[in-house]
Design a protein around this motif. Structure first.
Motif, PDB file in Angstrom:
ATOM      1  N   MET A   4     -47.846  52.998  32.261  1.00  0.00           N
ATOM      2  CA  MET A   4     -47.537  54.178  31.464  1.00  0.00           C
ATOM      3  C   MET A   4     -48.782  54.631  30.723  1.00  0.00           C
ATOM      4  O   MET A   4     -49.678  53.837  30.441  1.00  0.00           O
ATOM      5  CB  MET A   4     -46.424  53.878  30.450  1.00  0.00           C
ATOM      6  CG  MET A   4     -45.151  53.317  31.058  1.00  0.00           C
ATOM      7  SD  MET A   4     -44.173  54.556  31.934  1.00  0.00           S
ATOM      8  CE  MET A   4     -42.839  53.516  32.572  1.00  0.00           C
ATOM      9  N   GLY A  53     -47.321  53.600  25.022  1.00  0.00           N
ATOM     10  CA  GLY A  53     -46.120  52.880  24.649  1.00  0.00           C
ATOM     11  C   GLY A  53     -46.021  52.772  23.140  1.00  0.00           C
ATOM     12  O   GLY A  53     -47.020  52.553  22.454  1.00  0.00           O
ATOM     13  N   CYS A  67     -41.582  54.284  26.448  1.00  0.00           N
ATOM     14  CA  CYS A  67     -42.758  54.482  27.298  1.00  0.00           C
ATOM     15  C   CYS A  67     -42.939  55.964  27.580  1.00  0.00           C
ATOM     16  O   CYS A  67     -41.967  56.695  27.794  1.00  0.00           O
ATOM     17  CB  CYS A  67     -42.585  53.736  28.622  1.00  0.00           C
ATOM     18  SG  CYS A  67     -42.373  51.950  28.426  1.00  0.00           S
ATOM     19  N   VAL A  99     -43.661  46.556  33.879  1.00  0.00           N
ATOM     20  CA  VAL A  99     -44.616  47.510  33.323  1.00  0.00           C
ATOM     21  C   VAL A  99     -45.918  46.787  33.022  1.00  0.00           C
ATOM     22  O   VAL A  99     -45.927  45.770  32.315  1.00  0.00           O
ATOM     23  CB  VAL A  99     -44.066  48.176  32.042  1.00  0.00           C
ATOM     24  CG1 VAL A  99     -45.153  49.010  31.354  1.00  0.00           C
ATOM     25  CG2 VAL A  99     -42.874  49.063  32.383  1.00  0.00           C
ATOM     26  N   MET A 121     -49.451  47.174  31.191  1.00  0.00           N
ATOM     27  CA  MET A 121     -50.004  48.061  30.172  1.00  0.00           C
ATOM     28  C   MET A 121     -51.034  47.317  29.326  1.00  0.00           C
ATOM     29  O   MET A 121     -50.693  46.358  28.624  1.00  0.00           O
ATOM     30  CB  MET A 121     -48.872  48.597  29.286  1.00  0.00           C
ATOM     31  CG  MET A 121     -49.284  49.727  28.370  1.00  0.00           C
ATOM     32  SD  MET A 121     -47.889  50.360  27.384  1.00  0.00           S
ATOM     33  CE  MET A 121     -46.900  51.130  28.658  1.00  0.00           C
ATOM     34  N   TRP A 157     -37.529  50.688  26.176  1.00  0.00           N
ATOM     35  CA  TRP A 157     -37.943  49.329  26.518  1.00  0.00           C
ATOM     36  C   TRP A 157     -36.784  48.512  27.067  1.00  0.00           C
ATOM     37  O   TRP A 157     -36.994  47.527  27.791  1.00  0.00           O
ATOM     38  CB  TRP A 157     -38.550  48.642  25.297  1.00  0.00           C
ATOM     39  CG  TRP A 157     -39.890  49.185  24.936  1.00  0.00           C
ATOM     40  CD1 TRP A 157     -40.217  49.936  23.842  1.00  0.00           C
ATOM     41  CD2 TRP A 157     -41.109  49.044  25.684  1.00  0.00           C
ATOM     42  NE1 TRP A 157     -41.548  50.277  23.860  1.00  0.00           N
ATOM     43  CE2 TRP A 157     -42.126  49.728  24.968  1.00  0.00           C
ATOM     44  CE3 TRP A 157     -41.446  48.399  26.872  1.00  0.00           C
ATOM     45  CZ2 TRP A 157     -43.435  49.796  25.420  1.00  0.00           C
ATOM     46  CZ3 TRP A 157     -42.748  48.463  27.326  1.00  0.00           C
ATOM     47  CH2 TRP A 157     -43.731  49.143  26.611  1.00  0.00           C
TER      48      TRP A 157
END
Length: 262
Positions: free
Chosen positions: A173, A176, A181, A204, A206, A222
């Motif tokens: 993403m 966050g 996200c 995910v 990140m 989330w």
């Protein structure tokens, strides 16, 4: 001087579409044209963007393509995150990878594993797996090619991939926060929203710099994320992942109950 949050958002927008009108940017961020002009004045003085009558583009002095820049940003953290995520993914799984730079790092890890099935919208990721002498099964959807990052896009792209139920959907993403996200690109946001329910697990990837940024389009809560892999996770976000796992790039589990599959 480091760009402000809104200036970073403007740069992300320009990386996604190449060029934009000042009025368009002002509307997207719900501020006045004059406010955007002040932001652009700072970015222009730093040589990051080039202004023209009524609009702006990324500076031509930044010769490196946007996707290549993304591959080089936080590269060490992304490589460690990818290595950690690869340990979690089961042998023989079906993995849907998005077009993020971190997913490319993961592809480089998975290519050395036993045969897996790969779904992706990224031609770069497909190329990485193709280099393994066809050991892996790679499936690409149809769609329009977005040349700047070698991504297949469009409604048909999403429709095709919606037929599959992969073991994992692995995505990254733009930003966050405890609220969820975020992304900037409308297609990528819609693609991710459509793929999350299809997969048995959503992972995910990140790096910690993403938690200091903000995005334009909300992608998911989330609660929809099964596993977050990062180098460092703020407490506020870890708290939102009470039903998911946090895996840290240093090899530790950020939350109780996170068990590696491999």
């Amino acid at each position: 001087m480091a760009p402000t949050t809104r200036q970073q958002q403007i740069l992300s927008l320009l990386e996604a579409q190449g060029i934009a009108a000042i009025s368009e940017i002002a509307e997207k961020f719900d501020v006045s044209d004059e406010t955007i002009r002040r932001d652009l004045k700072v970015l222009s003085a730093d040589g990051i963007v080039e202004k023209f009558h009524g609009g702006v583009r990324l500076s031509q002095s930044s010769a490196e393509p946007p996707f290549e820049r993304r591959l080089n940003e936080a590269a060490d953290a992304k490589a460690k995150i990818a290595a950690r995520a690869a340990k979690y993914i089961c042998e023989g799984a079906t993995v849907l990878l998005d077009n993020s730079s971190t997913a490319c790092f993961l592809a480089r890890e998975l290519v050395h594993r036993e045969r897996i099935s790969v779904l992706t919208i990224s031609l770069e990721i497909a190329r990485i797996f193709a280099s393994a002498n066809s050991r892996h099964r790679v499936i690409l959807p149809g769609g329009e090619l977005r040349a700047e990052d070698q991504t297949l896009t469009g409604v048909r792209t999403i429709e095709f991939l919606s037929r599959f139920t992969p073991t994992y959907f692995v995505t990254s993403m733009v930003a966050g926060s405890p609220r969820g996200c975020y992304d900037f690109d409308l297609f990528e946001a819609e693609f991710k929203q459509a793929m999350i329910p299809q997969a048995e697990q959503t992972i995910v990837l990140m790096d910690s710099s993403k938690f200091e940024k903000s995005g334009l389009i909300r992608v998911c809560d989330w609660s929809e994320v099964d596993v977050l892999v990062s180098d460092k996770v703020p407490d506020g976000i870890a708290a939102e992942l009470e039903h998911g796992h946090v895996l840290l790039a240093d090899g530790t589990n950020g939350t109780d109950g996170a068990n590696d599959h491999a």
